[in-house]
Design an enzyme around this catalytic site. Structure first.
Site, PDB file in Angstrom:
ATOM      1  N   SER A 251       0.836  -1.192   0.000  1.00 45.79           N
ATOM      2  CA  SER A 251       0.000   0.000   0.000  1.00 45.79           C
ATOM      3  C   SER A 251       0.880   1.255   0.000  1.00 45.79           C
ATOM      4  CB  SER A 251      -0.959  -0.030   1.198  1.00 45.79           C
ATOM      5  OG  SER A 251      -1.993   0.914   1.032  1.00 45.79           O
TER       6      SER A 251
ATOM      7  N   ASP B 265      -8.025  -2.603  -7.486  1.00 50.14           N
ATOM      8  CA  ASP B 265      -7.563  -2.373  -6.118  1.00 50.14           C
ATOM      9  C   ASP B 265      -8.686  -1.757  -5.279  1.00 50.14           C
ATOM     10  OD1 ASP B 265      -4.789  -1.960  -4.466  1.00 50.14           O
ATOM     11  OD2 ASP B 265      -6.221  -0.358  -4.052  1.00 50.14           O
TER      12      ASP B 265
ATOM     13  N   HIS C 208      -6.393  -6.032  -1.930  1.00 53.74           N
ATOM     14  CA  HIS C 208      -5.372  -5.028  -1.626  1.00 53.74           C
ATOM     15  C   HIS C 208      -4.335  -5.684  -0.724  1.00 53.74           C
ATOM     16  CE1 HIS C 208      -3.842  -0.932  -1.256  1.00 53.74           C
ATOM     17  NE2 HIS C 208      -3.774  -1.077   0.056  1.00 53.74           N
TER      18      HIS C 208
END
Length: 242
Positions: A21, A117, A184
């Protein structure tokens, strides 16, 4: 980083910088800088998971992520730490986007990302600020509730993702695993990284693909067909709207 190098990391034979991330963004932005800390005979590579935050237009026609990154650059002065290879010809906000830094990275890098995502779906593609009537509220939390128009919009996002890595993936030293899942950060969870039912592309689990790339055992570039073709995905479903 100086502390880690002083404790012995500078003697490493192999080094892998990775992050998920925001950590994936940082991995791309600082990959070459990390490489420069080691002697030339050290194998240094970078793995960016879920870090391909795109400079994309949201459902209202605005660029939510660009506004967010611009605020970071202006308020925190973080533009000073961005790669000169990018800021020498682009503005600092643009150089916060990995898609603009990837073409300049010299260090072997592996990009692991989902084409849909979910963090970007919720925060930059269809954030609540861009959806005051809540037309995307169900789709944001569960992809199964996305209607045909919404899925078409998300296919456009997938196409942008693939375009962003096209030149990068042409280099033999780089690796790629982009699957058509609503997820994710797939490297930090055992069920998506390396389990019996982990996501696969070309019959390769993510861990296998990354291992092939790092140890240079062969091709390590995998791109999925559009949703809903992949039956190996571990889709994320949320209880409330984000």
């Amino acid at each position: 980083m100086d502390d880690l190098m002083a404790q012995g990391m500078r003697y490493a034979n192999q080094a892998l910088l990775s992050g998920c991330s925001a950590g994936g963004v940082s991995t791309i932005l600082h990959c070459d800088e990390f490489h420069g800390l080691f002697p030339s005979n050290t194998r240094v590579k970078c793995l960016a998971d879920a870090g391909m935050f795109l400079d994309t237009v949201d459902v209202s026609g605005r660029r939510e992520m660009r506004s967010f990154f611009n605020g970071i650059v202006r308020l925190q002065g973080s533009g000073r730490s961005l790669p000169r290879s990018c800021t020498s010809h682009m503005d600092k906000t643009s150089c916060f986007f990995p898609q603009n830094v990837l073409p300049t990275i010299r260090t072997p890098t592996f990009v692991l990302n989902t084409a849909y995502d979910v963090w970007q779906l919720q925060q930059s593609v269809a954030p609540r600020t861009a959806d005051p009537q809540g037309l995307w509220s169900k789709c944001r939390t569960n992809h199964a509730f996305c209607n045909s128009n919404q899925l078409q919009f998300l296919q456009g996002f997938r196409n942008q993702m693939l375009d962003a890595v096209r030149g990068f993936s042409a280099s033999r030293q780089n690796g790629l695993f982009i699957n058509s899942c609503f997820a994710h950060c797939q490297s930090e969870r055992q069920d998506t990284w390396y389990a019996n039912n982990s996501p696969r592309l070309g019959n390769k689990k993510i861990a296998d693909a990354v291992g092939d790339w790092f140890f240079e055992r062969g091709n390590a570039k995998y791109t999925d067909c559009p949703y809903p073709c992949d039956g190996t995905c571990h889709h994320l479903v949320f209880r409330g709207d984000h």
